[in-house]
Scaffold this motif. Sequence first.
Motif, PDB file in Angstrom:
ATOM      1  N   GLN A 276      -3.736   7.278  -3.000  1.00 10.45           N
ATOM      2  CA  GLN A 276      -4.510   6.135  -3.511  1.00 10.45           C
ATOM      3  C   GLN A 276      -5.296   6.479  -4.769  1.00 10.45           C
ATOM      4  O   GLN A 276      -6.001   5.620  -5.314  1.00 10.45           O
TER       5      GLN A 276
ATOM      6  N   LEU B  26       0.881  -1.163   0.000  1.00  8.66           N
ATOM      7  CA  LEU B  26       0.000   0.000   0.000  1.00  8.66           C
ATOM      8  C   LEU B  26       0.919   1.214   0.000  1.00  8.66           C
ATOM      9  O   LEU B  26       1.481   1.569   1.028  1.00  8.66           O
TER      10      LEU B  26
ATOM     11  N   VAL C 129      -7.943   1.821  -4.737  1.00  5.32           N
ATOM     12  CA  VAL C 129      -8.083   1.638  -3.291  1.00  5.32           C
ATOM     13  C   VAL C 129      -9.100   2.658  -2.785  1.00  5.32           C
ATOM     14  O   VAL C 129      -8.938   3.861  -3.003  1.00  5.32           O
TER      15      VAL C 129
ATOM     16  N   GLN D  10      -5.238   4.162  -7.817  1.00  6.27           N
ATOM     17  CA  GLN D  10      -4.635   2.915  -7.334  1.00  6.27           C
ATOM     18  C   GLN D  10      -5.697   1.847  -7.043  1.00  6.27           C
ATOM     19  O   GLN D  10      -5.372   0.786  -6.507  1.00  6.27           O
TER      20      GLN D  10
ATOM     21  N   CYS E 200     -11.090   4.569   0.395  1.00  9.45           N
ATOM     22  CA  CYS E 200     -10.608   5.055   1.686  1.00  9.45           C
ATOM     23  C   CYS E 200     -11.783   5.436   2.586  1.00  9.45           C
ATOM     24  O   CYS E 200     -12.813   5.924   2.102  1.00  9.45           O
TER      25      CYS E 200
END
Length: 518
Positions: free
Chosen positions: A193, A153, A198, A196, A200
């Motif tokens: 992020q 990460l 991802v 990416q 949150c």
Amino acid sequence: MNSRFDSFDSAFNVVFDAINQQCEAVTPPLKIREVGRIISVATGIAKVSGLPSIGFEELLIFPNGVYGIAFNVDADEIGVVLLGEYWHLRAGDEVQRTGRVMDVAVGEGLLGRVIDPLGRPLDSKGALVSSQRLPIERPVVPIMNRAPVSEPLQTGLKVIDSMIPIGRGQRELIMGDRQTGKTAIAIDTILNQKDQNVLCVYCAIGQRAASVAKTVSILAEKGALAYTVIVVTEGNDPPGLAYIAPYAATSIAEHFMEIGRDVLIVYDDLTQHARSYRELSLLLRRPPGREAFPGDIFYIHSRLLERATQLRDEDGGGSLTALPIIEIEAQNMSAYIPTNLISITDGQIYLSPSLFELGVLPAVDVGKSVSRVGGKAQRGTYRAVAGDLKLAYAQFEELEAFARFGARLDDDTRKVIAHGQRIRACLKQLECSPVAVPEQIVILLALTAGLFDPVSIEQMNAAEFAVQQAVAKIPLAVRTRFETADRLSDEDRQVILDLAHQTLESFLSKAPSSVGQS
């Protein structure tokens, strides 16, 4: 005569049955419900009588739509944690059961929204769009359904990605004194992020309204709000809301994890969470322990953080990475709550006030920080570049402390110190400016190869920026291998070093002659 009475009785029964059917059609059948009464109300809690069938942590409803959670279920009274404005409640008010536990709305409709732990919107964007709700307290994923942490990460912060790497599914504690940049690290990680894949979740626990507004503004300005859910409790909210906030935020994150998404959750901060739970426990007359915290203070955080994991591919392959933040006092890492959380998490990032005062930002003390996942959470190419960096930096810090005594140093020692100063200068980073992986690899490779050593300290920022800009000149095939290859080939390494050397040639003329390659 008897036949006349018989006919009358049958007619009466027919009419009576017809009336009963009409009454049942108009009036619904009566249901038995339990009703309790408030005995007393204090700051954030209420004592309730009645409700003999109440369950532990069942949701109760008070007048004007105020909710509460049954925390203490005793023989003669119930201790209830209130989740709303309780100032209008009075002794004798009616209390009703809901027959369910506390839950929260989940789903894609929450992305880009600012909500409270009850799922109420706080951002003036209208009602939430959600078709599913999950309990805020859920069983953790069984150990057999978990996979090893192997995917990185990326935080975008060179000092963390290179020396304290974080993997997807890991729990990494961010700790430090007040105003040392803990929240800034978490916000930078969220910003990094973007693109990416991802999602949150940022959970603000007992924060000042101005701090929350600043965070929301930064995320919106940088385009990060589109993939982020913000769960907020402010300092003047009831302690019950601060207590349930991280659990509600985790359920929101778990929903995305269970459908195969990678999720990052930030708890800012668990110090306020522990204090709110201590306040509730003392008001409910639970026995106090060390520092007046109740005996289960470790359990409330462990059951929260154990929900972060990496799922197996057979179970969806999603992950939940937790970044809990905790504030310590006077650099005391061995206090009660910090040691609890250190033992629960997979490592800690320690922020030093002395480094902060010297302008070394982010103020990460590498010697006191650790990642128990380590290089397993780094890409092969990145690990090959950054492998010796932590050792070189540790040697530099030890020699630098020794050199402060004014001892005469030989040439080799001066070279190690000069190289370490370049490492420190390269690891400095402005807030809200994460660095992409290809740029980090090129900078770190040039750094470990000693190409920055002839550059003066005053020119390090400009030299580093020039190398970052030169990354675009690297062939696309080489940059692609940064993400896919297990290691850098000798040819790729030489291409990068030649480009970095050409870029840094213009910065070498003004460098001090005593500085050489480490």
